[in-house]
Design a protein around this motif. Sequence first.
Motif, PDB file in Angstrom:
ATOM      1  N   CYS A   1       1.045  -1.183  -0.136  1.00  0.00           N
ATOM      2  CA  CYS A   1       0.361  -0.078   0.148  1.00  0.00           C
ATOM      3  C   CYS A   1       0.555   1.022   0.031  1.00  0.00           C
ATOM      4  O   CYS A   1       1.757   1.536   0.852  1.00  0.00           O
ATOM      5  N   ILE A   2       0.267   2.453  -0.767  1.00  0.00           N
ATOM      6  CA  ILE A   2       1.416   2.946  -1.116  1.00  0.00           C
ATOM      7  C   ILE A   2       0.988   4.562  -0.655  1.00  0.00           C
ATOM      8  O   ILE A   2      -0.404   4.471  -1.408  1.00  0.00           O
ATOM      9  N   GLU A   3       1.534   5.619   0.226  1.00  0.00           N
ATOM     10  CA  GLU A   3       1.127   6.528   1.195  1.00  0.00           C
ATOM     11  C   GLU A   3       1.160   7.404   0.275  1.00  0.00           C
ATOM     12  O   GLU A   3       1.105   8.690   0.456  1.00  0.00           O
ATOM     13  N   TRP A   4       2.212   8.385  -0.564  1.00  0.00           N
ATOM     14  CA  TRP A   4       3.128   8.820  -1.062  1.00  0.00           C
ATOM     15  C   TRP A   4       3.566   8.693  -2.056  1.00  0.00           C
ATOM     16  O   TRP A   4       4.654   7.193  -2.041  1.00  0.00           O
ATOM     17  N   THR A   5       3.060   9.491  -3.028  1.00  0.00           N
ATOM     18  CA  THR A   5       3.940   8.979  -4.837  1.00  0.00           C
ATOM     19  C   THR A   5       5.003   8.972  -5.160  1.00  0.00           C
ATOM     20  O   THR A   5       5.896   8.581  -5.285  1.00  0.00           O
ATOM     21  N   GLU A   6       5.950  10.261  -4.396  1.00  0.00           N
ATOM     22  CA  GLU A   6       6.897  11.164  -4.361  1.00  0.00           C
ATOM     23  C   GLU A   6       6.976  12.605  -3.455  1.00  0.00           C
ATOM     24  O   GLU A   6       6.584  13.489  -3.048  1.00  0.00           O
ATOM     25  N   PRO A   7       8.042  11.536  -2.987  1.00  0.00           N
ATOM     26  CA  PRO A   7       9.581   9.764  -2.801  1.00  0.00           C
ATOM     27  C   PRO A   7       8.160   9.469  -2.207  1.00  0.00           C
ATOM     28  O   PRO A   7       7.515   9.154  -1.361  1.00  0.00           O
ATOM     29  N   LEU A   8       8.280   8.159  -2.135  1.00  0.00           N
ATOM     30  CA  LEU A   8       7.767   6.910  -2.239  1.00  0.00           C
ATOM     31  C   LEU A   8       7.631   6.277  -0.828  1.00  0.00           C
ATOM     32  O   LEU A   8       8.958   6.619  -0.126  1.00  0.00           O
ATOM     33  N   MET A   9       6.605   6.456  -0.149  1.00  0.00           N
ATOM     34  CA  MET A   9       5.917   6.136   0.924  1.00  0.00           C
ATOM     35  C   MET A   9       5.263   5.612   1.210  1.00  0.00           C
ATOM     36  O   MET A   9       4.211   5.142   0.535  1.00  0.00           O
ATOM     37  N   SER A  10       5.615   3.633   1.870  1.00  0.00           N
ATOM     38  CA  SER A  10       3.486   2.713   1.797  1.00  0.00           C
ATOM     39  C   SER A  10       3.260   2.575   3.487  1.00  0.00           C
ATOM     40  O   SER A  10       3.809   4.349   3.802  1.00  0.00           O
ATOM     41  N   ALA A  11       2.452   2.574   3.176  1.00  0.00           N
ATOM     42  CA  ALA A  11       1.435   3.205   4.665  1.00  0.00           C
ATOM     43  C   ALA A  11       1.040   1.964   5.570  1.00  0.00           C
ATOM     44  O   ALA A  11       1.892   0.575   5.202  1.00  0.00           O
ATOM     45  N   GLY A  12       1.842   2.710   6.786  1.00  0.00           N
ATOM     46  CA  GLY A  12       2.030   1.988   8.194  1.00  0.00           C
ATOM     47  C   GLY A  12       0.987   2.292   8.652  1.00  0.00           C
ATOM     48  O   GLY A  12      -0.502   1.966   8.448  1.00  0.00           O
ATOM     49  N   ASN A  13       1.615   2.114  10.204  1.00  0.00           N
ATOM     50  CA  ASN A  13       0.089   1.947  11.000  1.00  0.00           C
ATOM     51  C   ASN A  13      -0.429   1.394  11.241  1.00  0.00           C
ATOM     52  O   ASN A  13      -0.287  -0.613  10.948  1.00  0.00           O
ATOM     53  N   TRP A  14      -2.163   0.641  10.845  1.00  0.00           N
ATOM     54  CA  TRP A  14      -3.210   0.909  11.040  1.00  0.00           C
ATOM     55  C   TRP A  14      -3.298  -0.411   9.682  1.00  0.00           C
ATOM     56  O   TRP A  14      -3.955  -0.924  10.067  1.00  0.00           O
ATOM     57  N   VAL A  15      -2.531   0.732   8.488  1.00  0.00           N
ATOM     58  CA  VAL A  15      -2.577   0.104   7.056  1.00  0.00           C
ATOM     59  C   VAL A  15      -2.718  -1.386   6.848  1.00  0.00           C
ATOM     60  O   VAL A  15      -3.364  -2.607   6.584  1.00  0.00           O
TER      61      VAL A  15
ATOM     62  N   LEU B   1       6.657  -3.931   2.960  1.00  0.00           N
ATOM     63  CA  LEU B   1       7.152  -2.781   3.030  1.00  0.00           C
ATOM     64  C   LEU B   1       6.795  -2.013   4.753  1.00  0.00           C
ATOM     65  O   LEU B   1       6.334  -0.498   4.481  1.00  0.00           O
ATOM     66  N   SER B   2       5.735  -2.170   5.068  1.00  0.00           N
ATOM     67  CA  SER B   2       5.498  -1.939   6.447  1.00  0.00           C
ATOM     68  C   SER B   2       5.231  -2.746   7.499  1.00  0.00           C
ATOM     69  O   SER B   2       4.722  -3.667   7.420  1.00  0.00           O
ATOM     70  N   GLU B   3       4.582  -2.363   8.619  1.00  0.00           N
ATOM     71  CA  GLU B   3       4.929  -2.978   9.481  1.00  0.00           C
ATOM     72  C   GLU B   3       3.342  -2.305  10.591  1.00  0.00           C
ATOM     73  O   GLU B   3       2.896  -1.803  11.126  1.00  0.00           O
TER      74      GLU B   3
END
Length: 303
Positions: free
Chosen positions: A173-187, A200-202
């Motif tokens: 799950c991608i939370e931001w596209t540029e720069p690239l961030m994967s979605a953490g927390n509850w996702v 790519l996230s915990e």
Amino acid sequence: MSDLRIVSLIPSATEIVHSLGLSDRLVGRSHECDFPESVRSLPACTQPQFDPNGSSPEIHDRVTELLQSALSVYRVETELLRELQPTHIITQAQCEVCAASLAEVEAAVAQLSQSQPKVISLQPSVLAEVWENMRLVGEQLGSDAEDSIASLKQRVEEVRRRVAGQPEPSVVCIEWTEPLMSAGNWVPELVQLAGGVPYLSEIGQHSPWTRWESLEAVDPDVIVVMPCGYDLQETQEDAKHLTQHPVWPQLKAVQTGRVYYCDGNQYFNRPGPRLVDSLELLAEILHPSCCDFGYRGTGFSTI
């Protein structure tokens, strides 16, 4: 509590107040609070100190510049709070980029000489903490949250029942596209509950910046794009930062048509009751044969 005057400075808290049946006690909101529709008529008690319009790299640069200058990302409208005379202000200590920080709210409250509202700060990172936040808000506002929580938990269990025994695709799950961030927390937790395996996230950890090399190495079965603060149309427009990257067309999810664009603003970015809607939406993406909750076209799309 007939004398309640509530100001909510974060959308998820506004939705919690609504779930408790106390929307009519809201007298102020954040500039981002837009659900339920009725809250749009309330005065906005926060404002961004940057231009929130633009592409993901433009917004990232503006926010980064503010933070590097030790400036606040959001402004709390102290004079408006003085006029509204709230009994309770609900804010967050989760992310200084997402909404006004607890320190900023407390500084504003310290200037309210004629009233000293109770400040309720929320900081959930997993579903269980969302339930606890609902209980906390309910207790502070004199409303029982247990029926609402029980109803939400029943919907979670219904999703788990439907996806039980289904194949478990790998998911990024991608939370931001540029720069690239994967979605953490509850996702990542939602991905697991929806019958997928998150990469790519915990669970319970802040959303991490990631690298294209990492995404390429994982090469997930499914990619779900949910930029923070972007609705479905904005997500689709901002996706060019992904689709124009040379790695993108080589990814399995792209080649098999399993890339999904979501209204992250209304769903995944808000740790309140509608995270259960987000779970249903994810289950519909991952297992459409057994999970049709009606989110396609409004909550997510493949284009």
